[in-house]
Design a protein around this motif. Structure first.
Motif, PDB file in Angstrom:
ATOM      1  N   TYR A 159       7.211  -4.127  -8.323  1.00 55.15           N
ATOM      2  CA  TYR A 159       5.837  -4.369  -8.772  1.00 55.15           C
ATOM      3  C   TYR A 159       5.756  -5.718  -9.460  1.00 55.15           C
ATOM      4  N   GLY A 160       4.683  -6.461  -9.165  1.00 55.75           N
ATOM      5  CA  GLY A 160       4.544  -7.792  -9.736  1.00 55.75           C
ATOM      6  C   GLY A 160       5.674  -8.685  -9.247  1.00 55.75           C
ATOM      7  N   THR A 161       5.962  -9.728 -10.005  1.00 53.87           N
ATOM      8  CA  THR A 161       7.144 -10.546  -9.726  1.00 53.87           C
ATOM      9  C   THR A 161       8.356  -9.668 -10.019  1.00 53.87           C
ATOM     10  N   PHE A 206      -4.228 -12.764  -0.633  1.00 54.58           N
ATOM     11  CA  PHE A 206      -2.807 -12.805  -0.967  1.00 54.58           C
ATOM     12  C   PHE A 206      -2.031 -11.788  -0.139  1.00 54.58           C
ATOM     13  N   LYS A 207      -2.601 -10.613   0.086  1.00 51.86           N
ATOM     14  CA  LYS A 207      -1.907  -9.543   0.793  1.00 51.86           C
ATOM     15  C   LYS A 207      -2.052  -9.643   2.316  1.00 51.86           C
ATOM     16  N   ARG A 208      -2.495 -10.796   2.796  1.00 55.83           N
ATOM     17  CA  ARG A 208      -2.711 -10.956   4.227  1.00 55.83           C
ATOM     18  C   ARG A 208      -1.413 -10.790   5.019  1.00 55.83           C
ATOM     19  N   SER A 209      -1.574 -10.461   6.272  1.00 55.76           N
ATOM     20  CA  SER A 209      -0.451 -10.422   7.203  1.00 55.76           C
ATOM     21  C   SER A 209      -0.987 -10.789   8.578  1.00 55.76           C
ATOM     22  N   PRO A 210      -0.348 -11.732   9.264  1.00 56.08           N
ATOM     23  CA  PRO A 210       0.922 -12.375   8.936  1.00 56.08           C
ATOM     24  C   PRO A 210       0.778 -13.397   7.803  1.00 56.08           C
ATOM     25  N   GLU A 222       6.947 -16.347  -2.577  1.00 55.02           N
ATOM     26  CA  GLU A 222       5.682 -15.997  -3.215  1.00 55.02           C
ATOM     27  C   GLU A 222       5.061 -14.728  -2.657  1.00 55.02           C
ATOM     28  N   ALA A 223       5.426 -14.364  -1.440  1.00 55.83           N
ATOM     29  CA  ALA A 223       4.867 -13.179  -0.794  1.00 55.83           C
ATOM     30  C   ALA A 223       5.517 -11.906  -1.330  1.00 55.83           C
ATOM     31  N   LEU A 224       4.974 -10.759  -0.909  1.00 53.32           N
ATOM     32  CA  LEU A 224       5.539  -9.471  -1.291  1.00 53.32           C
ATOM     33  C   LEU A 224       6.661  -9.029  -0.365  1.00 53.32           C
ATOM     34  N   SER A 244       0.818  -1.217   0.000  1.00 59.84           N
ATOM     35  CA  SER A 244       0.000   0.000   0.000  1.00 59.84           C
ATOM     36  C   SER A 244       0.849   1.265   0.000  1.00 59.84           C
ATOM     37  N   GLY A 245       2.073   1.171   0.487  1.00 60.88           N
ATOM     38  CA  GLY A 245       2.945   2.338   0.502  1.00 60.88           C
ATOM     39  C   GLY A 245       3.423   2.753  -0.879  1.00 60.88           C
ATOM     40  N   PHE A 246       3.270   1.885  -1.870  1.00 64.93           N
ATOM     41  CA  PHE A 246       3.667   2.214  -3.241  1.00 64.93           C
ATOM     42  C   PHE A 246       2.473   2.612  -4.108  1.00 64.93           C
ATOM     43  N   GLY A 247       1.355   1.917  -3.945  1.00 65.06           N
ATOM     44  CA  GLY A 247       0.188   2.211  -4.770  1.00 65.06           C
ATOM     45  C   GLY A 247       0.221   1.487  -6.100  1.00 65.06           C
TER      46      GLY A 247
END
Length: 273
Positions: free
Chosen positions: A92-94, A176-180, A204-206, A55-58
């Motif tokens: 961004y992306g892979t 996918f964007k879950r944390s933890p 696989e995570a960000l 979210s810090g990048f958009g």
């Protein structure tokens, strides 16, 4: 006499060159045969303006390229071609994170040697551990257990963490964007780099880990190693035996960029993780 000797030398040189050329052609054919006899697995997600991102990048903004004189988009019907403008963060992306992403004097993406972009691939599959611990971080004990089955992690490898998070990339971006999320422990990353000679890692995570200070990622990048984030299809490659090929644009002083990553899997490689 001199002419005859010169002609003979030229003939010998031409013959040697032809022989070398034939030898190179044979080697090329052998290399291509090896590659095409195996399976190519795309470890890269397609990305778009709605792709999951921190979210810090958009989100990326992708628009048609326009003629600066008319302000109109180029089209195939009108201009014979079309193109896009991309406005997005490098991560961004892979994508590849070079050391420079976290280290002031770290290598940028254009400085990573080519021989570090084609590496033996090892995959640590922790999906079986996630039923009891959905945010499990790969540990040194996990690596040692893996080695009991697959042998010692080869020096010079690329180590990837399979969690199957990538299956939510398109179908459930919010999950996918879950944390933890499942990640790398700092102890495991240090063990792989310091004790096993691993060159780079991927997942696989960000992010590499879920610690407040991103301990695993910080240590890795500040110690001169790169990583690939948001990898895909690690469930289609074996624990050992494949070769990873990671490529990205050679952006001068680049601190990250979308990457195209694939695995070459030998036909006889075991699919068991």
């Amino acid at each position: 006499m001199i002419v005859a000797v010169a002609f003979s030398l030229i003939s010998i040189g031409a013959l040697a060159q032809a022989t070398a050329s034939d030898g190179h052609a044979s080697q090329t054919a052998e290399l291509l045969a090896i590659v095409h006899a195996g399976k190519l697995v795309d470890l890269t997600h397609s990305f778009s303006a709605t792709t999951p991102v921190w979210s810090g990048f958009g989100q990326a903004i992708i628009t048609p390229a326009k003629d600066p004189k008319t302000g109109q988009p180029y089209t195939i019907d009108k201009d014979g071609f079309r193109a896009n403008y991309f406005s997005m963060v490098g991560q961004y992306g892979t994508h590849v994170d070079p050391p420079a992403h976290f280290a002031a004097n770290g290598a940028t993406i254009d400085a990573i040697p080519l021989n570090q972009m084609i590496l033996p691939l090892v995959v640590f599959d922790i999906t079986g551990l996630l039923h009891q611990d959905p945010a499990h971080a790969l540990s040194v004990n996990d690596i040692l257990d893996w080695e009991k089955v697959h042998g010692r992690v080869p020096s010079g490898s690329f180590a990837a963490l399979r969690t199957d998070m990538s299956k939510d990339w398109d179908s459930n971006p919010a999950r996918f964007k879950r944390s933890p999320f499942p990640a790398w422990s700092l102890a495991a990353v240090r063990f792989l780099i310091e004790q096993r000679g691993v060159v780079a890692i991927g997942h696989e995570a960000l992010d590499t880990d879920i610690t407040p200070r991103m301990d695993s990622e910080t240590w890795l990048l500040q110690h001169g190693h790169y990583q690939i984030e948001a990898m895909a299809h690690l469930d289609e490659v074996p624990a050992t035996g494949a070769v990873l090929i990671a490529m990205w644009p050679k952006v001068k002083n680049g601190e990250g960029f979308p990457a195209r990553v694939m695995a070459v899997v030998p036909a006889d490689a075991s699919p068991v993780h």
